[in-house]
Enzyme design. Structure first.
Site, mmCIF file in Angstrom:
data_model
loop_
_atom_site.group_PDB
_atom_site.id
_atom_site.type_symbol
_atom_site.label_atom_id
_atom_site.label_comp_id
_atom_site.label_asym_id
_atom_site.label_seq_id
_atom_site.Cartn_x
_atom_site.Cartn_y
_atom_site.Cartn_z
ATOM 1 N N GLY A 16 0.825 -1.207 0.000
ATOM 2 C CA GLY A 16 0.000 0.000 0.000
ATOM 3 C C GLY A 16 0.856 1.253 0.000
ATOM 4 O O GLY A 16 1.753 1.399 0.826
ATOM 5 N N GLY A 18 -0.425 4.436 0.232
ATOM 6 C CA GLY A 18 -1.193 5.568 0.734
ATOM 7 C C GLY A 18 -0.315 6.374 1.686
ATOM 8 O O GLY A 18 0.910 6.285 1.651
ATOM 9 N N PHE A 19 -0.957 7.137 2.557
ATOM 10 C CA PHE A 19 -0.176 7.978 3.463
ATOM 11 C C PHE A 19 0.750 7.148 4.340
ATOM 12 O O PHE A 19 1.909 7.508 4.554
ATOM 13 C CB PHE A 19 -1.104 8.825 4.332
ATOM 14 C CG PHE A 19 -1.757 9.938 3.569
ATOM 15 C CD1 PHE A 19 -1.009 11.018 3.143
ATOM 16 C CD2 PHE A 19 -3.105 9.904 3.259
ATOM 17 C CE1 PHE A 19 -1.585 12.051 2.424
ATOM 18 C CE2 PHE A 19 -3.702 10.934 2.549
ATOM 19 C CZ PHE A 19 -2.943 12.008 2.131
ATOM 20 N N GLY A 20 0.257 6.014 4.862
ATOM 21 C CA GLY A 20 1.067 5.194 5.764
ATOM 22 C C GLY A 20 2.229 4.527 5.049
ATOM 23 O O GLY A 20 3.389 4.659 5.458
ATOM 24 N N VAL A 84 -2.326 -7.199 -4.342
ATOM 25 C CA VAL A 84 -1.989 -8.243 -3.370
ATOM 26 C C VAL A 84 -3.250 -9.047 -3.076
ATOM 27 O O VAL A 84 -4.309 -8.483 -2.825
ATOM 28 C CB VAL A 84 -1.422 -7.625 -2.079
ATOM 29 C CG1 VAL A 84 -1.293 -8.668 -0.985
ATOM 30 C CG2 VAL A 84 -0.075 -6.980 -2.362
ATOM 31 N N GLU A 175 -17.594 18.216 3.070
ATOM 32 C CA GLU A 175 -16.869 18.897 2.005
ATOM 33 C C GLU A 175 -17.517 18.623 0.644
ATOM 34 O O GLU A 175 -17.643 19.521 -0.190
ATOM 35 C CB GLU A 175 -15.394 18.466 2.033
ATOM 36 C CG GLU A 175 -14.709 19.025 3.288
ATOM 37 C CD GLU A 175 -13.256 18.621 3.467
ATOM 38 O OE1 GLU A 175 -12.554 19.303 4.219
ATOM 39 O OE2 GLU A 175 -12.842 17.617 2.870
ATOM 40 N N ASP A 304 -5.342 3.066 8.273
ATOM 41 C CA ASP A 304 -6.749 2.698 8.423
ATOM 42 C C ASP A 304 -6.940 1.215 8.733
ATOM 43 O O ASP A 304 -8.018 0.798 9.171
ATOM 44 C CB ASP A 304 -7.522 3.022 7.127
ATOM 45 C CG ASP A 304 -7.681 4.521 6.917
ATOM 46 O OD1 ASP A 304 -7.162 5.286 7.746
ATOM 47 O OD2 ASP A 304 -8.319 4.914 5.933
ATOM 48 N N ALA A 320 -5.121 10.830 7.703
ATOM 49 C CA ALA A 320 -3.776 10.827 7.137
ATOM 50 C C ALA A 320 -2.675 11.012 8.184
ATOM 51 O O ALA A 320 -1.676 10.294 8.156
ATOM 52 C CB ALA A 320 -3.679 11.896 6.041
#
Lengths: 440, 440
Positions: A16, A18-20, A84, A175, A304, A320
């Site tokens: 992954g 993403g942010f992590g 994966v 938003e 997450d 995030a």
């Protein structure tokens, strides 16, 4: 043992980007590890601005950064574009599209997906907003609703087409609802001849007692008022009981709409099942204080995907900053462990929260301070530009925002994907593939 | 009769919002006509830069302008998003998705589509470049070829994946081949670990004796040399005889490639059949000197749809300036006709031609002058920025070009659309719909 370490560099596989995952890989770039970063997309996505793609303010490329480019100078990081499908914890291998990728350390950062609370069939009629393709699909749905309304002779159907429902009053829902209201009231306002886009109804539905429940109640009240001033109808304490292609039901009450959007909840990606790990209701994996799996100290779960309580006994939110801090932390923990040192438990440092309502207002909670209005909106803008990856994206997003702010226009008002006859083909194909499944 | 005219405003229906249709509608905006502009997309597309979307330099929104926004101040123009399926010339009606739209004057400007010269089955393995969806699909194909090569153990297959074939040596083919060469040699060069993108082979195949055959032979030679310096293999006098998913054949010779792109020819949209009009081999409709249909003086055909010889007895080329001048001309002709005046025949004023080869070179033929090299490239840049619709697009494209020029990066390197498992689903669906067609 020391000789052995010198002979072979440990391999860290990160699932992954993403942010992590990106944060973990960046922290390990240049360090004495072989890092393999796997993602099913070739870009890192700045999800907090995804709603602006869905509402035609930004282009997908403006909030996406090719992962390979992020690491092109770091030769110890290799990027694999693959889905994966499993993790073989016994053999220390990640299985992706038939390949087996061995690891010494594994960081699972595969994020979350839309959750429909036991109603997976709602996904068709109430699409969510987690990927670029979700965003361009929503953009298409929103813009096409106005186009269809323009051509629609039946007033009831026209009403349904001009009703927009956003389910979920968290930051994404608030938003999104605000941005659709402004799209209708400004950017589209004078572009149609038989309908008045200003007459569009935007309804924000939240099951809990208030919007932005992560924020202080005073800011929730501010956000609700600001939404209402934009013309958004805010329904709190309203749980969706039915969701179909013509609208939703809130218990006995019916809201007709051809465009229902889902921002109500997420569940972790299925990695918990792959690992046979203990998960919470949302599929998040319960991790140790150092974010490793119980009994498998070389496998870490972050972002997450991870379930962990903060100092006050509340689960860490799926945002995030948590993922980024966890990514940096596990990189540090892996390096320390290899060197034979131990690390203190992960602690989340909460620098604050931000959410925007339309193009001039936001709420912010920063270190105990509560800010709302234009100042909070400026803070929101600066923070989002600052955290974007890459100078080009920052520049382009800034320019687009300045342009949108001055002209009230949206620069990315494209209906892409299939149109007209092609849509019919697709429906036939889908119908056909359904019937095929029944046969098989 | 005069009273009659005063009582009812004549309605002009324009089919297609490409260069021709948009130009006609703009010329009629504010004039005493009801103008209905029909397109199957909600945006006008600046096709000359489409190859830059396919090669990840620009985002789709940068070269597309929402049609409604172009006309939002002109209340005599209404925009209809629909697929036209027929024209009922007897009843003066356009048929679009079940609706009948009546007209007093009709302007058919529905453009051209990719042509495969009797091999429609080649479309699957050699996609063309006419729409935004074509461009993002090609972008996906090109970027995925490198990704697959990175993971491919078999050297033969890796070679096929790193071979790119562009069929057609006109401006689009030359520009596309040059842009792919630069993508491989600069933007992607240091981003992979097991392949060297610089080793990619780009082959440009042209059946005629030279590339850019519309230009002076000296400029064709210059363009070929410039392409070869970029590493593109240019094959002229080479007609494709076989095209499949693993490559092409040029007579007895085989070129293996997983990414074949088609820029070899176009045919007019099927409006010629709708009108029962006389067409040339490419489906273009033979029009009168005032661009009207023989015997139907209130129906005009312009742009890539129209067949008309220039002063020297050569057919007018299917390029934007011809379409734009024809659009303005028919607007003028319709206004004149309504006022009882006649107009002189249409005459194309050829201001010149431009084509670029990579990021620093171009060829230009302007009023008899031949220019090549960096000066021509600057001219190319200015001309394209100037002709783009809308200040936002101009600004964003300029910024992107400046960024690409300085950093050698491509800002829109996204693989969008379906990935991995989703692709398999699609293939099943397509296979299923094929079998269904056989059954039916």
């Amino acid at each position: 043992m020391v000789a052995n370490v010198a002979m072979r560099t440990s391999r860290v596989v990160i699932v992954g980007a993403g942010f992590g995952g990106l944060s973990a890989a960046r922290s390990l770039a240049g360090a004495p590890f072989d890092v393999v970063l796997i993602d099913r997309y070739n870009y890192h996505l700045f999800q907090p601005l995804l709603y602006q793609v869905a509402t035609a303010a930004l282009s997908p490329a403006d909030i996406a950064s090719p992962i390979r480019t992020v690491f092109h100078r770091h030769h110890n990081v290799s990027v694999v574009l693959a889905n994966v499908s499993a993790i073989d914890a016994g053999r220390n291998e990640v299985i992706a599209e038939g390949r087996r990728i061995p690891f010494d350390y594994l960081v699972v950062a595969s994020g979350a997906q839309q959750a429909y609370f036991g109603h997976p069939d709602w996904a068709r009629d109430a699409p969510g907003l987690k990927t670029i393709d979700d965003a361009t699909y929503l953009r298409r749905r929103i813009l096409l609703a106005f186009e269809k309304a323009e051509n629609e002779p039946d007033p009831d159907e026209r009403r349904r087409l001009l009703n927009f429902v956003v389910v979920g009053g968290g930051a994404t829902g608030v938003e999104l609802a605000g941005a659709i209201a402004e799209l209708a009231k400004y950017a589209l306002a004078s572009d149609f001849r038989t309908i008045n886009p200003r007459s569009a109804q935007i309804v924000l539905v939240e099951a809990g007692p208030r919007v932005l429940s992560q924020f202080d109640p005073s800011l929730s009240r501010y956000a609700q008022r600001a939404l209402e001033q934009l013309g958004v109808e805010v329904r709190v304490g309203a749980a969706v009981t039915v969701c179909d292609e013509a609208g939703i039901s809130l218990g006995g009450e019916r809201i007709e709409s051809r465009t229902v959007m889902w921002a109500a909840g997420v569940e972790a990606s299925p990695a918990g099942q792959w690992l046979g790990a203990q998960t919470d209701r949302a599929g998040r994996i319960k991790v140790e204080p150092d974010l490793s799996l119980p009994g498998l100290p070389h496998i870490f779960v972050i972002g997450d995907m991870a379930f962990r309580l903060d100092g006050k006994g509340r689960p860490l939110p799926g945002v995030a900053p948590v993922a980024k801090q966890q990514g940096a932390y596990v990189a540090h923990a892996i390096a320390a462990r290899t060197a034979g040192r131990s690390v203190p438990p992960f602690r989340y440092r909460d620098y604050g929260m931000l959410a925007t309502i339309g193009r001039r207002r936001a709420v912010a909670e920063i270190g105990g301070f509560k800010i709302s209005g234009f100042a909070a909106w400026l803070l929101w803008c600066f923070a989002h530009i600052y955290f974007l990856i890459g100078y080009r994206n920052r520049l382009i997003v800034m320019m687009n925002w300045a342009w949108n702010f001055v002209t009230f226009q949206r620069g990315a008002r494209l209906i892409t994907g299939m149109v007209g006859a092609q849509m019919k083909d697709l429906k036939q194909e889908v119908a056909c593939s359904h019937s095929k499944r029944e046969v098989v």
